[in-house]
Scaffold this motif. Structure first.
Motif, PDB file in Angstrom:
ATOM      1  N   PHE A 183     162.085 -17.950 -37.886  1.00 46.91           N
ATOM      2  CA  PHE A 183     161.313 -17.067 -36.822  1.00 46.91           C
ATOM      3  C   PHE A 183     160.251 -16.237 -37.610  1.00 46.91           C
ATOM      4  CE2 PHE A 183     161.266 -12.772 -34.780  1.00 46.91           C
ATOM      5  CZ  PHE A 183     160.776 -13.293 -33.610  1.00 46.91           C
ATOM      6  N   CYS A 184     160.606 -15.644 -38.748  1.00 48.75           N
ATOM      7  CA  CYS A 184     159.666 -14.776 -39.444  1.00 48.75           C
ATOM      8  C   CYS A 184     158.234 -15.786 -40.109  1.00 48.75           C
ATOM      9  CB  CYS A 184     160.161 -14.065 -40.583  1.00 48.75           C
ATOM     10  SG  CYS A 184     161.439 -13.008 -40.493  1.00 48.75           S
ATOM     11  N   LEU A 185     158.590 -16.939 -40.648  1.00 50.67           N
ATOM     12  CA  LEU A 185     157.387 -17.645 -40.917  1.00 50.67           C
ATOM     13  C   LEU A 185     156.411 -18.141 -39.695  1.00 50.67           C
ATOM     14  CD1 LEU A 185     159.056 -20.116 -43.529  1.00 50.67           C
ATOM     15  CD2 LEU A 185     157.880 -18.030 -43.835  1.00 50.67           C
ATOM     16  N   LYS A 186     157.108 -18.295 -38.388  1.00 53.19           N
ATOM     17  CA  LYS A 186     156.360 -18.576 -37.551  1.00 53.19           C
ATOM     18  C   LYS A 186     155.309 -17.470 -36.637  1.00 53.19           C
ATOM     19  CE  LYS A 186     159.140 -22.316 -35.458  1.00 53.19           C
ATOM     20  NZ  LYS A 186     159.939 -23.068 -34.251  1.00 53.19           N
ATOM     21  N   ASP A 222     154.764  -6.969 -37.047  1.00 50.75           N
ATOM     22  CA  ASP A 222     155.580  -6.277 -36.277  1.00 50.75           C
ATOM     23  C   ASP A 222     156.584  -7.183 -35.434  1.00 50.75           C
ATOM     24  OD1 ASP A 222     154.718  -3.802 -37.006  1.00 50.75           O
ATOM     25  OD2 ASP A 222     153.500  -3.422 -35.247  1.00 50.75           O
ATOM     26  N   ILE A 223     157.755  -7.217 -35.398  1.00 48.40           N
ATOM     27  CA  ILE A 223     158.659  -7.982 -34.646  1.00 48.40           C
ATOM     28  C   ILE A 223     159.611  -7.202 -33.625  1.00 48.40           C
ATOM     29  CG2 ILE A 223     158.829  -9.931 -36.086  1.00 48.40           C
ATOM     30  CD1 ILE A 223     161.624  -8.998 -37.252  1.00 48.40           C
ATOM     31  N   GLN A 224     159.874  -7.745 -32.492  1.00 49.30           N
ATOM     32  CA  GLN A 224     160.731  -7.005 -31.398  1.00 49.30           C
ATOM     33  C   GLN A 224     162.056  -7.385 -31.374  1.00 49.30           C
ATOM     34  OE1 GLN A 224     157.646  -8.252 -30.731  1.00 49.30           O
ATOM     35  NE2 GLN A 224     156.573  -6.352 -31.094  1.00 49.30           N
ATOM     36  N   CYS A 225     162.989  -6.420 -31.438  1.00 44.88           N
ATOM     37  CA  CYS A 225     164.542  -6.709 -31.403  1.00 44.88           C
ATOM     38  C   CYS A 225     165.087  -5.994 -30.395  1.00 44.88           C
ATOM     39  CB  CYS A 225     165.240  -6.551 -32.810  1.00 44.88           C
ATOM     40  SG  CYS A 225     166.897  -6.992 -32.760  1.00 44.88           S
TER      41      CYS A 225
END
Length: 506
Positions: free
Chosen positions: A80-83, A50-53
């Motif tokens: 950003f996704c790889l981190k 999950d990522i927040q936007c």
């Protein structure tokens, strides 16, 4: 001597414990294919994250409280996704690419290629990680949504009957990006209010206004809350900025002391431009002077007439003034080299052909006027002027009419021929009235007629007008902005979530 033969060492082969194929011995005693079937080197890596936007500004949250801007399928978004993959350090990353998804699906897919050594064998595997975009609002957007949340406000005011000055300031704000920290912009009857979340941003906006237009300001603060335990105070700050009530094409009456300090210029002058100073010209001598903001507030004066009070006249005859006659009446100030002094005889356009009595005017528009032209002029004998300095002037020293601006053609024709446009701020205002639309047309005409006035304005090509009408030259000699003075508009196709980029152009 015969060569001695050394024995060669050969590596024995063994059978795979699963498929009986001959392989080189290894700790697992299995071939690579069987080992790949039994061992998953990606088991420690999550397949969904999950990522927040932020749904307001389309920025992504980098814990704990950092928000970053990443365009869709960009290098920044991939980083950003790889981190976000915590166990990626346990394997060797070979490749990472995006997998196309529907922009509005709130899903981002990344295909990874990794390598890892297991049981003495290096395995390589490809797999896809799916990122689920969770929408929320960042703190900045929360502040924008809160109607009463602001720390400081800049109240910009000008006591005049039109909005042309605010149209000019709008273009300067857009050119220098002074609106980026505004959380809200509201229009009022006499001006515009700019709301900020920080006091320093409001002060920076106030300093910007002090540099580009002649104005003054006062500050005030209001106590909102007080914490007695920590002895902290919460204030709201107000910067009230007042612009001088003098605009382009206004007729002004200067105080005697100010006129003398400006090189004995005549008291009745025409304002030809307002930028960071007020630029005046004496229409009877071509003497020019500029009044700074400090000089104006030390000895203020007011306009005795504007374009809304002018009457349309038709030029019947013109006569250029020779230099020695002009110098005889001029003061000790500078003389304009861009204007030509002339004696002009005019008649009201409404009385054209009905009377033979012409009115005389000595004007600075001799380089523009010729018999048959239309011009706007201020007839001093027909308007009610309540000004102390004007009433002290002897009436025999006043001209019949003061010519201010040449009329080239009707507004509809100029609007139809105009092939450029301007950007606009996102201002909370009511529906534009007829007077505001007319003021904006007058502002566009001023940009076309004055090259120096439009130096700080970004003008963009209107591709719709260019495609419809290819005629670039007016037969009536109307001033126009050429294609070389226009800029190509930057169009951004989409943002980080795939939505269309919003434009502030009308």
């Amino acid at each position: 001597m015969e060569h001695m033969a050394f024995p060669t060492q050969t590596i024995g082969k063994i059978k795979c414990c699963d498929c009986d194929s001959l392989i080189t011995p290894n700790p697992s005693n299995m071939c690579v294919e069987c080992l790949r079937k039994r061992v998953d080197i990606t088991e420690s890596i999550p397949k969904q994250i999950d990522i927040q936007c932020c749904k307001g500004c389309n920025r992504y949250l980098r814990p704990p409280d950092q928000w970053v801007i990443c365009e869709l399928e960009s290098k920044e978004l991939l980083t950003f996704c790889l981190k976000k993959i915590k166990s990626l350090k346990q394997v060797h990353l070979i490749d990472a690419t995006f997998v196309w998804t529907e922009p509005h699906s709130k899903r981002i897919k990344v295909k990874l290629t990794i390598q890892k050594e297991t049981h003495g064998v290096i395995l390589q595997q490809e797999f896809v990680i799916e990122y689920i975009v969770r929408t929320l609002m960042c703190s900045d957007c929360h502040k924008n949504e809160a109607k009463n949340f602001w720390k400081a406000v800049v109240q910009l005011r000008q006591r005049v009957q039109h909005k042309k000055t605010f149209f000019y300031l709008e273009q300067l704000i857009l050119k220098f990006n002074m609106h980026l920290n505004c959380i809200n912009i509201k229009s009022s009857h006499a001006g515009v209010d700019f709301y900020f979340a920080k006091k320093d941003d409001a002060r920076k906006m106030t300093d910007f206004f002090m540099q580009v237009v002649p104005c003054k300001y006062i500050t005030s603060q209001q106590l909102i809350s007080h914490d007695t335990h920590s002895n902290t105070f919460d204030y709201k700050y107000t910067y009230s900025v007042e612009i001088v009530p003098i605009c382009k094409n206004d007729v002004v009456c200067l105080p005697v002391s100010l006129a003398r300090s400006l090189g004995n210029i005549g008291q009745i002058c025409v304002c030809i431009r307002v930028t960071n100073s007020i630029y005046l010209i004496d229409p009877r001598t071509l003497q020019i002077a500029d009044v700074s903001s400090q000089q104006y507030w030390r000895e203020p004066f007011r306009a005795i007439g504007s374009l809304k009070q002018c009457t349309e006249y038709t030029v019947m005859e013109t006569n250029y003034i020779r230099d020695y006659e002009r110098i005889k009446f001029a003061g000790q100030g500078r003389i304009s080299q861009k204007h030509v002094l002339s004696d002009v005889w005019v008649v009201r356009s409404s009385e054209l052909g009905l009377t033979e009595s012409f009115m005389h005017s000595r004007t600075h528009l001799g380089h523009l006027l010729k018999p048959g032209d239309s011009v706007l002029g201020l007839e001093l004998s027909t308007i009610n002027i309540n000004d102390t300095e004007y009433n002290k002037i002897k009436k025999e020293n006043l001209p019949d009419v003061i010519l201010i601006k040449k009329i080239y053609e009707d507004k509809m024709s100029r609007r139809r021929r105009r092939k450029w446009k301007l950007k606009h701020l996102d201002i909370d205002a009511e529906t534009d009235t007829t007077s505001v639309i007319e003021d904006f047309d007058d502002f566009l005409e001023d940009l076309e007629e004055d090259v120096e006035y439009r130096q700080n304005v970004n003008i963009y090509k209107d591709k719709d007008k260019l495609a419809i009408d290819s005629d670039d030259v007016s037969d009536s000699g109307v001033p126009q902005i050429t294609l070389q003075d226009m800029m190509d508009e930057l169009v951004i196709g989409g943002d980080a979530t795939g939505e269309e980029g919003a434009s502030m152009l009308e």
